[in-house]
Design a protein around this motif. Structure first.
Motif: not given
Length: 393
Positions: A1-3, A61-62, A203-207
């Motif tokens: 996954m990118p980032g 990379d967010i 879970g950063y950045p998304l869960r």
């Protein structure tokens, strides 16, 4: 996954609160002292239980981070983090509970397999993010849909997290499409916890947050979302977190005979006292948490100070000083309820708590009746023995 990437070892783990009881170091699994759970209605992030299956993923990379949404839909889409943050934001107060909470007590009856959780593999937080129903609507799946035109009936969440149980593949789980597209189910793609960005452990950045359902379905470090015809075929859906009767053991188990566990049953735990604690005779405050899955409220919590011969009803609250009513319109329906009772305890005894939810479900009396080889969903009456002494522990 990118980032976003999953490390191959544990050399870059985040720091954790020193009071946590570590049940496994690699992967890191830990819970707070039970007394910490009743110190506040919303569990502080640092005291929220940690449940991991591999090394904690890293954000490289967010700006490049995105979630792929594909499968049995007409228009697959990449959603970048900034896209998700532009959608309407919702705050949902919800309790997450590991299906293995209270597993150690079940092991006393008969040995089970799994992380040895005490009573604190649970926490209550305010999750902030976009509703999954809104996101699916962006790609042409209307709200309150149970099947896409292409035959999609389930939503699979795939993590960046790599785990041994998947032979080095990603952690994944699914929920029915009907639940994902129902705004009232409050399924979130969350990027905040208690008003702050998710930390790495959570879970950063998304869960995903699936309220009222065992924590195993709230996938962290989201990589992709697939719309599929059948339930996810991953290990944690098909070879784990299923409820078997006491007669099934590792010699005769057939995983295909049970559905994956989703909603958790009614549960209550005494947190203000440890088992075998020494206390002074006199007035003792008994407090703890009670929660039920599927959005059910807590109708009452019964407490016994004589080993179950007689019972008293505890007071219940979510907001300090405001009595909780199970079907109250202002309640947090996905969140736990705290309870307390102050009673005179003149002698050594066994104290018990049991909860009844708004559907009249009640905790089973004996752990033996719900024993299962994976040690999940121990919701039997919670018991602590206290001894009268000269001072508190």
């Amino acid at each position: 996954m990118p980032g976003l990437s999953g490390p191959s070892d544990y050399s870059q783990e985040p720091s954790r609160h020193p009071c946590l009881h570590i049940n496994a170091k690699e992967p890191f699994n830990a819970e707070p002292p039970r007394s910490a759970l009743v110190s506040s209605y919303v569990t502080p992030v640092e005291l929220f239980f940690k449940r991991n299956h591999g090394p904690i993923p890293l954000v490289d990379d967010i700006e490049r981070y995105c979630v792929d949404i594909s499968g049995l839909i007409e228009t697959p889409k990449k959603l970048y983090f900034r896209d998700i943050r532009m959608l309407p934001k919702y705050n949902v107060t919800a309790t997450l509970q590991c299906a293995g909470n209270r597993r150690t007590a079940m092991s006393i009856t008969r040995k089970v397999k799994g992380v040895g959780w005490d009573v604190s593999a649970i926490g209550n937080a305010v999750w902030g993010g976009a509703k999954l129903a809104d996101i699916l609507e962006l790609i042409g799946v209307p709200k309150l849909t149970s099947c896409t035109q292409s035959g999609g009936k389930h939503i699979e969440f795939v993590s960046v997290d790599k785990c041994e149980e998947e032979n080095g593949g990603p952690y994944k789980a699914s929920i029915p499409l009907s639940q994902a597209t129902n705004p009232e189910a409050d399924v979130l793609l969350a990027y905040e916890m208690n008003g702050e960005p998710l930390n790495r452990d959570h879970g950063y950045p998304l869960r995903v947050i699936v309220p009222g359902v065992i924590g195993a379905r709230s996938v962290k470090w989201l990589d992709s979302i697939n719309i599929i015809a059948e339930e996810c075929q991953g290990f944690f859906m098909q070879k784990d977190y299923k409820m078997f009767p006491p007669s099934v053991d590792w010699g005769n188990i057939n995983w295909n005979t049970r559905k994956p566990q989703m909603d958790f049953p009614v549960q209550s735990v005494i947190c203000s006292l440890e088992d075998m604690q020494s206390i002074k005779p006199g007035m003792v405050r008994i407090s703890g948490y009670a929660v039920s899955g599927g959005g059910c409220g807590i109708e009452r919590v019964d407490v016994s100070i004589d080993g179950g011969k007689t019972w008293m009803e505890a007071t219940r609250f979510q907001k300090t000083g405001i009595p909780y009513i199970a079907d109250g319109i202002s309640n947090d329906k996905w969140a736990w309820v705290l309870f307390e009772l102050t009673v005179d305890i003149p002698q050594s005894t066994e104290i018990i708590a049991k909860a009844v939810d708004s559907a009249a479900n009640v905790q089973p009396e004996k752990v033996q009746d719900i024993w299962n080889l994976r040690g999940i969903l121990n919701t039997s009456w919670h018991r602590v023995h206290v001894r009268i002494g000269h001072s508190n522990m």
